[in-house]
Design an enzyme around this catalytic site. Structure first.
Site, PDB file in Angstrom:
ATOM      1  N   HIS A 214      28.640  20.515  22.958  1.00 41.20           N
ATOM      2  CA  HIS A 214      28.559  21.789  22.216  1.00 41.20           C
ATOM      3  C   HIS A 214      29.936  22.173  21.672  1.00 41.20           C
ATOM      4  O   HIS A 214      30.078  22.576  20.511  1.00 41.20           O
ATOM      5  CB  HIS A 214      28.128  22.942  23.139  1.00 41.20           C
ATOM      6  CG  HIS A 214      26.760  22.839  23.739  1.00 41.20           C
ATOM      7  ND1 HIS A 214      26.525  22.950  25.081  1.00 41.20           N
ATOM      8  CD2 HIS A 214      25.544  22.656  23.161  1.00 41.20           C
ATOM      9  CE1 HIS A 214      25.222  22.853  25.314  1.00 41.20           C
ATOM     10  NE2 HIS A 214      24.603  22.668  24.171  1.00 41.20           N
TER      11      HIS A 214
ATOM     12  N   LYS B 200      14.534  33.447  32.285  1.00 37.68           N
ATOM     13  CA  LYS B 200      14.041  33.362  33.673  1.00 37.68           C
ATOM     14  C   LYS B 200      14.442  32.073  34.373  1.00 37.68           C
ATOM     15  O   LYS B 200      14.739  32.068  35.554  1.00 37.68           O
ATOM     16  CB  LYS B 200      12.506  33.430  33.661  1.00 37.68           C
ATOM     17  CG  LYS B 200      11.973  34.825  33.863  1.00 37.68           C
ATOM     18  CD  LYS B 200      10.452  34.797  33.926  1.00 37.68           C
ATOM     19  CE  LYS B 200       9.920  34.314  32.597  1.00 37.68           C
ATOM     20  NZ  LYS B 200       8.493  34.214  32.452  1.00 37.68           N
TER      21      LYS B 200
ATOM     22  N   ARG C 269      21.887  14.293  18.387  1.00 37.09           N
ATOM     23  CA  ARG C 269      22.327  13.196  19.248  1.00 37.09           C
ATOM     24  C   ARG C 269      21.527  11.931  18.982  1.00 37.09           C
ATOM     25  O   ARG C 269      22.066  10.848  18.880  1.00 37.09           O
ATOM     26  CB  ARG C 269      22.163  13.580  20.731  1.00 37.09           C
ATOM     27  CG  ARG C 269      23.214  14.553  21.204  1.00 37.09           C
ATOM     28  CD  ARG C 269      22.782  15.250  22.457  1.00 37.09           C
ATOM     29  NE  ARG C 269      21.676  16.152  22.160  1.00 37.09           N
ATOM     30  CZ  ARG C 269      21.193  17.051  23.013  1.00 37.09           C
ATOM     31  NH1 ARG C 269      21.678  17.131  24.232  1.00 37.09           N
ATOM     32  NH2 ARG C 269      20.220  17.847  22.658  1.00 37.09           N
TER      33      ARG C 269
ATOM     34  N   SER D 285      23.066  19.646  28.717  1.00 38.69           N
ATOM     35  CA  SER D 285      23.284  20.632  29.782  1.00 38.69           C
ATOM     36  C   SER D 285      22.457  20.295  31.024  1.00 38.69           C
ATOM     37  O   SER D 285      22.878  20.562  32.150  1.00 38.69           O
ATOM     38  CB  SER D 285      22.906  22.035  29.301  1.00 38.69           C
ATOM     39  OG  SER D 285      23.736  22.420  28.237  1.00 38.69           O
TER      40      SER D 285
END
Ligand code: ADP
Length: 157
Positions: free
Chosen positions: A18, A42, A91, A129
């Protein structure tokens, strides 16, 4: 006219992939909103506040970068801040297929938006991530995958 771009994502957490996209975008725009979408809040690993803090730390010396959170449709947020450019990283071909449909639908929803794709730096192609979260969950050292200025040790990782 001011050239404004939005780079939306979960940034849970921000990775070097990022960071690289954002730094490469900076010379092209007057301001870049790094925008955390709150729809999936959440299930996040890091809290919204932690993710914002990471981004603010990484880009503290980049006045063009604005770290924000938003709710709702990304294109509505783009309209709100008068951004004509939506930034995404590519990617793999799987990213392309996914991003193509979103980009085309976003253009239908808001004809004033152009999606701009950045090919990932080769060394970050396999980075996401989710991998960083898995490493952290299992007590590994994810330092080489997240921006240098982030210190996860303070958070117990
Ligand atoms: P999302 O919640 O949409 O999956 P992410 O926070 O994972 O968002 O990613 C936001 C953007 O960053 C996406 O355009 C994604 O393709 C891009 N991105 C994620 N990882 C990398 C990487 N390693 N290199 C380049 N771009 C990346």
């Amino acid at each position: 006219m001011k050239k404004t771009a939005v780079f939306p994502g979960s940034f849970d957490p921000i990775t070097r992939g990022h960071e690289s996209v954002i730094l490469r975008a900076l010379p092209l725009f007057d301001e870049v909103y790094v925008a955390i979408g709150m729809n999936a809040e959440k299930n996040s690993f890091f809290t919204l506040e932690q993710r914002i803090k990471f981004l603010e730390t990484v880009f503290i010396n980049q006045p063009k970068v604005k770290v924000v959170k938003y709710k709702g449709l990304t294109v509505d947020f783009c309209k709100q801040v008068d951004a004509a450019y939506l930034l995404r990283g590519l990617r793999t071909s799987a990213d392309f297929e996914f991003e193509r449909s979103i980009g085309q639908i976003n253009k239908k929803l808001y004809p004033g938006i152009e999606t701009i794709f950045f090919l990932t730096d080769p060394q970050y192609t396999s980075l996401n991530s989710g991998i960083v979260r898995d490493i952290l969950r299992h007590g590994g050292d994810a330092g080489q995958f997240i921006p240098e200025s982030i210190n996860l040790k303070d958070l117990g990782y």
